[in-house]
Design a protein around this motif. Structure first.
Motif, PDB file in Angstrom:
ATOM      1  N   ALA A 146       9.798   1.049   5.456  1.00 24.53           N
ATOM      2  CA  ALA A 146       9.591   1.947   4.315  1.00 24.53           C
ATOM      3  C   ALA A 146       8.104   2.134   4.032  1.00 24.53           C
ATOM      4  O   ALA A 146       7.643   3.250   3.767  1.00 24.53           O
ATOM      5  CB  ALA A 146      10.300   1.388   3.083  1.00 24.53           C
ATOM      6  N   ALA A 147       7.336   1.054   4.103  1.00 25.74           N
ATOM      7  CA  ALA A 147       5.889   1.143   3.880  1.00 25.74           C
ATOM      8  C   ALA A 147       5.231   2.006   4.956  1.00 25.74           C
ATOM      9  O   ALA A 147       4.378   2.847   4.662  1.00 25.74           O
ATOM     10  CB  ALA A 147       5.269  -0.251   3.865  1.00 25.74           C
ATOM     11  N   PHE A 148       5.649   1.805   6.199  1.00 19.89           N
ATOM     12  CA  PHE A 148       5.080   2.580   7.300  1.00 19.89           C
ATOM     13  C   PHE A 148       5.450   4.058   7.166  1.00 19.89           C
ATOM     14  O   PHE A 148       4.595   4.931   7.347  1.00 19.89           O
ATOM     15  CB  PHE A 148       5.563   2.022   8.638  1.00 19.89           C
ATOM     16  CG  PHE A 148       4.916   2.648   9.828  1.00 19.89           C
ATOM     17  CD1 PHE A 148       3.606   2.355  10.151  1.00 19.89           C
ATOM     18  CD2 PHE A 148       5.612   3.542  10.621  1.00 19.89           C
ATOM     19  CE1 PHE A 148       2.990   2.939  11.243  1.00 19.89           C
ATOM     20  CE2 PHE A 148       5.007   4.132  11.715  1.00 19.89           C
ATOM     21  CZ  PHE A 148       3.697   3.832  12.021  1.00 19.89           C
ATOM     22  N   LEU A 149       6.700   4.343   6.824  1.00 23.94           N
ATOM     23  CA  LEU A 149       7.131   5.734   6.655  1.00 23.94           C
ATOM     24  C   LEU A 149       6.382   6.399   5.506  1.00 23.94           C
ATOM     25  O   LEU A 149       5.979   7.565   5.623  1.00 23.94           O
ATOM     26  CB  LEU A 149       8.643   5.798   6.434  1.00 23.94           C
ATOM     27  CG  LEU A 149       9.257   7.180   6.313  1.00 23.94           C
ATOM     28  CD1 LEU A 149       8.985   8.014   7.576  1.00 23.94           C
ATOM     29  CD2 LEU A 149      10.755   7.072   6.072  1.00 23.94           C
ATOM     30  N   THR A 150       6.171   5.673   4.438  1.00 22.20           N
ATOM     31  CA  THR A 150       5.396   6.215   3.319  1.00 22.20           C
ATOM     32  C   THR A 150       3.989   6.588   3.762  1.00 22.20           C
ATOM     33  O   THR A 150       3.496   7.673   3.454  1.00 22.20           O
ATOM     34  CB  THR A 150       5.324   5.193   2.163  1.00 22.20           C
ATOM     35  OG1 THR A 150       6.646   4.894   1.728  1.00 22.20           O
ATOM     36  CG2 THR A 150       4.505   5.713   1.008  1.00 22.20           C
ATOM     37  N   THR A 173       6.675   2.257  -3.392  1.00 22.39           N
ATOM     38  CA  THR A 173       7.809   2.400  -2.475  1.00 22.39           C
ATOM     39  C   THR A 173       8.601   1.102  -2.400  1.00 22.39           C
ATOM     40  O   THR A 173       9.833   1.101  -2.513  1.00 22.39           O
ATOM     41  CB  THR A 173       7.319   2.783  -1.061  1.00 22.39           C
ATOM     42  OG1 THR A 173       6.633   4.021  -1.117  1.00 22.39           O
ATOM     43  CG2 THR A 173       8.470   2.877  -0.082  1.00 22.39           C
ATOM     44  N   LEU A 174       7.915   0.003  -2.200  1.00 21.75           N
ATOM     45  CA  LEU A 174       8.592  -1.294  -2.096  1.00 21.75           C
ATOM     46  C   LEU A 174       9.252  -1.680  -3.411  1.00 21.75           C
ATOM     47  O   LEU A 174      10.352  -2.247  -3.418  1.00 21.75           O
ATOM     48  CB  LEU A 174       7.605  -2.365  -1.633  1.00 21.75           C
ATOM     49  CG  LEU A 174       7.047  -2.156  -0.229  1.00 21.75           C
ATOM     50  CD1 LEU A 174       5.990  -3.191   0.089  1.00 21.75           C
ATOM     51  CD2 LEU A 174       8.149  -2.167   0.810  1.00 21.75           C
ATOM     52  N   ARG A 175       8.624  -1.354  -4.498  1.00 24.79           N
ATOM     53  CA  ARG A 175       9.217  -1.612  -5.812  1.00 24.79           C
ATOM     54  C   ARG A 175      10.480  -0.782  -5.997  1.00 24.79           C
ATOM     55  O   ARG A 175      11.501  -1.282  -6.475  1.00 24.79           O
ATOM     56  CB  ARG A 175       8.189  -1.288  -6.888  1.00 24.79           C
ATOM     57  CG  ARG A 175       8.619  -1.607  -8.272  1.00 24.79           C
ATOM     58  CD  ARG A 175       7.441  -1.384  -9.230  1.00 24.79           C
ATOM     59  NE  ARG A 175       7.875  -1.669 -10.567  1.00 24.79           N
ATOM     60  CZ  ARG A 175       7.692  -0.864 -11.595  1.00 24.79           C
ATOM     61  NH1 ARG A 175       7.052   0.280 -11.426  1.00 24.79           N
ATOM     62  NH2 ARG A 175       8.113  -1.188 -12.787  1.00 24.79           N
ATOM     63  N   GLY A 176      10.420   0.484  -5.613  1.00 28.54           N
ATOM     64  CA  GLY A 176      11.603   1.342  -5.701  1.00 28.54           C
ATOM     65  C   GLY A 176      12.717   0.876  -4.786  1.00 28.54           C
ATOM     66  O   GLY A 176      13.902   0.926  -5.142  1.00 28.54           O
ATOM     67  N   VAL A 190      -2.552   5.734   8.904  1.00 32.20           N
ATOM     68  CA  VAL A 190      -1.416   4.995   9.447  1.00 32.20           C
ATOM     69  C   VAL A 190      -1.774   3.523   9.673  1.00 32.20           C
ATOM     70  O   VAL A 190      -0.980   2.635   9.343  1.00 32.20           O
ATOM     71  CB  VAL A 190      -0.903   5.670  10.743  1.00 32.20           C
ATOM     72  CG1 VAL A 190       0.133   4.823  11.422  1.00 32.20           C
ATOM     73  CG2 VAL A 190      -0.322   7.040  10.420  1.00 32.20           C
ATOM     74  N   ILE A 191      -2.951   3.259  10.192  1.00 30.47           N
ATOM     75  CA  ILE A 191      -3.344   1.868  10.410  1.00 30.47           C
ATOM     76  C   ILE A 191      -3.522   1.156   9.065  1.00 30.47           C
ATOM     77  O   ILE A 191      -3.059   0.023   8.889  1.00 30.47           O
ATOM     78  CB  ILE A 191      -4.619   1.783  11.271  1.00 30.47           C
ATOM     79  CG1 ILE A 191      -4.292   2.235  12.705  1.00 30.47           C
ATOM     80  CG2 ILE A 191      -5.195   0.384  11.272  1.00 30.47           C
ATOM     81  CD1 ILE A 191      -5.495   2.393  13.599  1.00 30.47           C
ATOM     82  N   SER A 192      -4.169   1.814   8.113  1.00 28.42           N
ATOM     83  CA  SER A 192      -4.304   1.221   6.780  1.00 28.42           C
ATOM     84  C   SER A 192      -2.935   0.986   6.156  1.00 28.42           C
ATOM     85  O   SER A 192      -2.684  -0.067   5.557  1.00 28.42           O
ATOM     86  CB  SER A 192      -5.118   2.133   5.862  1.00 28.42           C
ATOM     87  OG  SER A 192      -6.415   2.285   6.334  1.00 28.42           O
ATOM     88  N   GLY A 193      -2.049   1.952   6.288  1.00 30.42           N
ATOM     89  CA  GLY A 193      -0.710   1.822   5.720  1.00 30.42           C
ATOM     90  C   GLY A 193       0.082   0.686   6.332  1.00 30.42           C
ATOM     91  O   GLY A 193       0.799  -0.039   5.623  1.00 30.42           O
ATOM     92  N   ALA A 194      -0.048   0.493   7.638  1.00 26.03           N
ATOM     93  CA  ALA A 194       0.648  -0.621   8.287  1.00 26.03           C
ATOM     94  C   ALA A 194       0.121  -1.954   7.786  1.00 26.03           C
ATOM     95  O   ALA A 194       0.905  -2.875   7.493  1.00 26.03           O
ATOM     96  CB  ALA A 194       0.489  -0.507   9.805  1.00 26.03           C
ATOM     97  N   MET A 195      -1.185  -2.078   7.654  1.00 24.31           N
ATOM     98  CA  MET A 195      -1.760  -3.336   7.153  1.00 24.31           C
ATOM     99  C   MET A 195      -1.398  -3.568   5.691  1.00 24.31           C
ATOM    100  O   MET A 195      -1.044  -4.690   5.300  1.00 24.31           O
ATOM    101  CB  MET A 195      -3.283  -3.328   7.323  1.00 24.31           C
ATOM    102  CG  MET A 195      -3.717  -3.436   8.761  1.00 24.31           C
ATOM    103  SD  MET A 195      -5.490  -3.677   8.997  1.00 24.31           S
ATOM    104  CE  MET A 195      -6.190  -2.301   8.147  1.00 24.31           C
TER     105      MET A 195
END
Length: 152
Positions: free
Chosen positions: A69-73, A49-52, A127-132
């Motif tokens: 974007a990372a959190f939404l993903t 996502t961040l690369r895109g 969600v917690i893993s994704g935020a970190m």
């Protein structure tokens, strides 16, 4: 930003569901510790996502927009995967409830409202893993001198 995050959130959810089916096919779905590899799949989705986003912006993008974007993903991927798991367990195979009820993190709460507990545990994990993961990945992507490999 939202289109990119939704696209990779959906692809990440497909990866998580595929991983679940692989684990089920080889008979390892009852090993709760292997859920750790879900974080690896989520990490790949967030980095993509961040690369895109970096490719689409063609310049330095904001730190908060990258975190968003990372959190939404992670939210999109986790909602889809949690809903899938809830439907799968309720419809096809409730033996995973037994495995989760022996897990010290979930424990006896599974027997009272299994669907809600499973959905909430998976949501919290994702969600917690994704935020970190998003926070860690943005330390690399926020640098203006970082270029995306193979970018035109």
């Amino acid at each position: 930003m939202e289109k990119i995050a939704l696209k990779y959130g959906l692809l990440t959810a497909i990866g998580l569901i595929g991983y679940f089916f692989v684990m089920k096919a080889i008979g390892l779905s009852h090993i709760v510790e292997l859920r750790f590899l879900n974080s690896v799949i989520l990490t790949i989705g967030i980095v993509m996502t961040l690369r895109g986003l970096k490719r689409a912006k063609k310049e330095h993008f904001g730190y908060l927009s990258g975190l968003g974007a990372a959190f939404l993903t992670s939210v999109v991927a986790t909602i889809i995967f949690s809903a899938f798991m809830l439907i799968y367990i309720k419809t096809f195979d409730d033996s995973l409830l037994t495995v989760l009820s022996h897990n010290s993190m979930v424990g006896e709460r599974v027997s009272s409202t299994p669907g809600l507990v499973i959905f909430m545990v998976l949501m919290l994990e994702g969600v917690i893993s994704g935020a970190m993961i998003g926070f860690i990945a943005m330390q690399f992507f926020k640098r203006p001198d970082h270029t995306v490999p193979n970018s035109p």
